[in-house]
Design a protein around this motif. Structure first.
Motif, mmCIF file in Angstrom:
data_model
loop_
_atom_site.group_PDB
_atom_site.id
_atom_site.type_symbol
_atom_site.label_atom_id
_atom_site.label_comp_id
_atom_site.label_asym_id
_atom_site.label_seq_id
_atom_site.Cartn_x
_atom_site.Cartn_y
_atom_site.Cartn_z
ATOM 1 N N HIS A 7 0.848 -1.192 0.000
ATOM 2 C CA HIS A 7 0.000 0.000 0.000
ATOM 3 C C HIS A 7 0.884 1.242 0.000
ATOM 4 C CE1 HIS A 7 -3.142 2.827 1.113
ATOM 5 N NE2 HIS A 7 -4.026 1.872 0.965
ATOM 6 N N GLN A 14 -5.393 1.660 -2.490
ATOM 7 C CA GLN A 14 -6.545 1.477 -1.607
ATOM 8 C C GLN A 14 -7.599 0.607 -2.289
ATOM 9 O OE1 GLN A 14 -6.811 2.391 1.586
ATOM 10 N NE2 GLN A 14 -8.880 1.586 1.785
ATOM 11 N N GLU A 15 -7.861 0.895 -3.548
ATOM 12 C CA GLU A 15 -8.842 0.114 -4.304
ATOM 13 C C GLU A 15 -8.396 -1.349 -4.433
ATOM 14 O OE1 GLU A 15 -11.063 0.066 -8.655
ATOM 15 O OE2 GLU A 15 -9.852 1.800 -8.091
ATOM 16 N N GLU A 18 -8.954 -3.024 -1.086
ATOM 17 C CA GLU A 18 -10.380 -3.259 -0.836
ATOM 18 C C GLU A 18 -10.907 -4.438 -1.649
ATOM 19 O OE1 GLU A 18 -12.487 0.453 -1.316
ATOM 20 O OE2 GLU A 18 -11.312 1.414 0.280
ATOM 21 N N LYS A 19 -10.520 -4.520 -2.920
ATOM 22 C CA LYS A 19 -10.963 -5.633 -3.761
ATOM 23 C C LYS A 19 -10.387 -6.956 -3.262
ATOM 24 C CE LYS A 19 -11.795 -3.116 -8.037
ATOM 25 N NZ LYS A 19 -11.379 -2.901 -9.435
ATOM 26 N N ILE A 21 -9.419 -7.730 -0.200
ATOM 27 C CA ILE A 21 -10.063 -8.111 1.062
ATOM 28 C C ILE A 21 -11.472 -8.625 0.805
ATOM 29 C CG2 ILE A 21 -10.946 -7.231 3.272
ATOM 30 C CD1 ILE A 21 -7.876 -7.681 3.201
ATOM 31 N N ALA A 22 -12.190 -8.008 -0.125
ATOM 32 C CA ALA A 22 -13.540 -8.467 -0.445
ATOM 33 C C ALA A 22 -13.535 -9.918 -0.919
ATOM 34 C CB ALA A 22 -14.171 -7.567 -1.504
ATOM 35 N N LYS A 25 -11.756 -12.219 2.283
ATOM 36 C CA LYS A 25 -12.332 -12.155 3.635
ATOM 37 C C LYS A 25 -12.996 -13.455 4.089
ATOM 38 C CE LYS A 25 -15.241 -9.331 6.593
ATOM 39 N NZ LYS A 25 -16.131 -8.174 6.650
ATOM 40 N N ALA A 65 -4.877 2.647 6.258
ATOM 41 C CA ALA A 65 -5.102 1.388 5.543
ATOM 42 C C ALA A 65 -5.342 0.257 6.535
ATOM 43 C CB ALA A 65 -3.913 1.069 4.639
ATOM 44 N N TRP A 68 -8.695 0.503 8.101
ATOM 45 C CA TRP A 68 -9.750 0.032 7.197
ATOM 46 C C TRP A 68 -9.836 -1.492 7.232
ATOM 47 C CZ3 TRP A 68 -10.398 -3.235 3.180
ATOM 48 C CH2 TRP A 68 -11.618 -3.154 2.513
ATOM 49 N N VAL A 69 -8.681 -2.167 7.188
ATOM 50 C CA VAL A 69 -8.669 -3.638 7.234
ATOM 51 C C VAL A 69 -9.270 -4.117 8.553
ATOM 52 C CG1 VAL A 69 -7.204 -5.696 7.267
ATOM 53 C CG2 VAL A 69 -6.727 -3.862 5.636
ATOM 54 N N GLN A 72 -12.877 -4.287 8.700
ATOM 55 C CA GLN A 72 -13.471 -5.401 7.965
ATOM 56 C C GLN A 72 -13.482 -6.681 8.811
ATOM 57 O OE1 GLN A 72 -14.880 -4.535 4.947
ATOM 58 N NE2 GLN A 72 -14.187 -2.594 5.793
#
Length: 135
Positions: A7, A14-15, A18-19, A21-22, A25, A65, A68-69, A72
């Motif tokens: 990062h 960031q994007e 996020e992708k 982790i989605a 996860k 960052a 944010w993780v 989640q």
């Protein structure tokens, strides 16, 4: 599963995070978020001051960052390394032994039509684990 997410504070990074982790996860991965700062080239006081400001900004980006993780539902390890990003990421791969490395494609560099940045291209050639380059 252990995933190393590179990062650099950019929107693309960031994007990509996020992708990734989605997608990952559901397997509750161990997440390592890595940010690298490069040391100043010169030893002038101006370069030192600029570097300290840059390092502080990168550290704040890393904290955001990782926050944010954590939001989640994951418990990230946050790493700030100093040096050449290519070398420091490769060192992190060797020491942390991730199952997957996630990096954002830089693109739009100084060479028209270049699809990968120098860091992602370097990782593809030298890393001994899967590299996921997010577009």
């Amino acid at each position: 599963m252990k995933v190393l997410i590179c990062h650099d504070g950019s929107d693309r990074a960031q994007e990509a995070m996020e992708k990734a982790i989605a997608v990952l996860k559901p397997v509750n991965p161990e997440v390592i978020v890595l940010t690298v700062t490069e040391p100043p080239i010169d030893a002038t006081s101006h370069d030192e001051e600029a570097y300290e400001e840059w390092e502080q900004t990168r550290n704040e980006d890393l904290k955001q960052a990782c926050s944010w993780v954590a939001g989640q539902g994951l418990n990230p390890t946050c790493v700030l390394a100093v040096g050449d990003p290519r070398v420091m990421i490769l060192n992190a791969i060797k020491s942390k032994a991730p199952d997957l490395v996630v990096v954002a494609r830089r693109g739009g560099g100084v060479i028209p039509g270049m699809h990968l940045g120098s860091v992602s291209a370097y990782l593809i050639r030298h890393a001994e684990c899967p590299i996921l380059i997010m577009h």
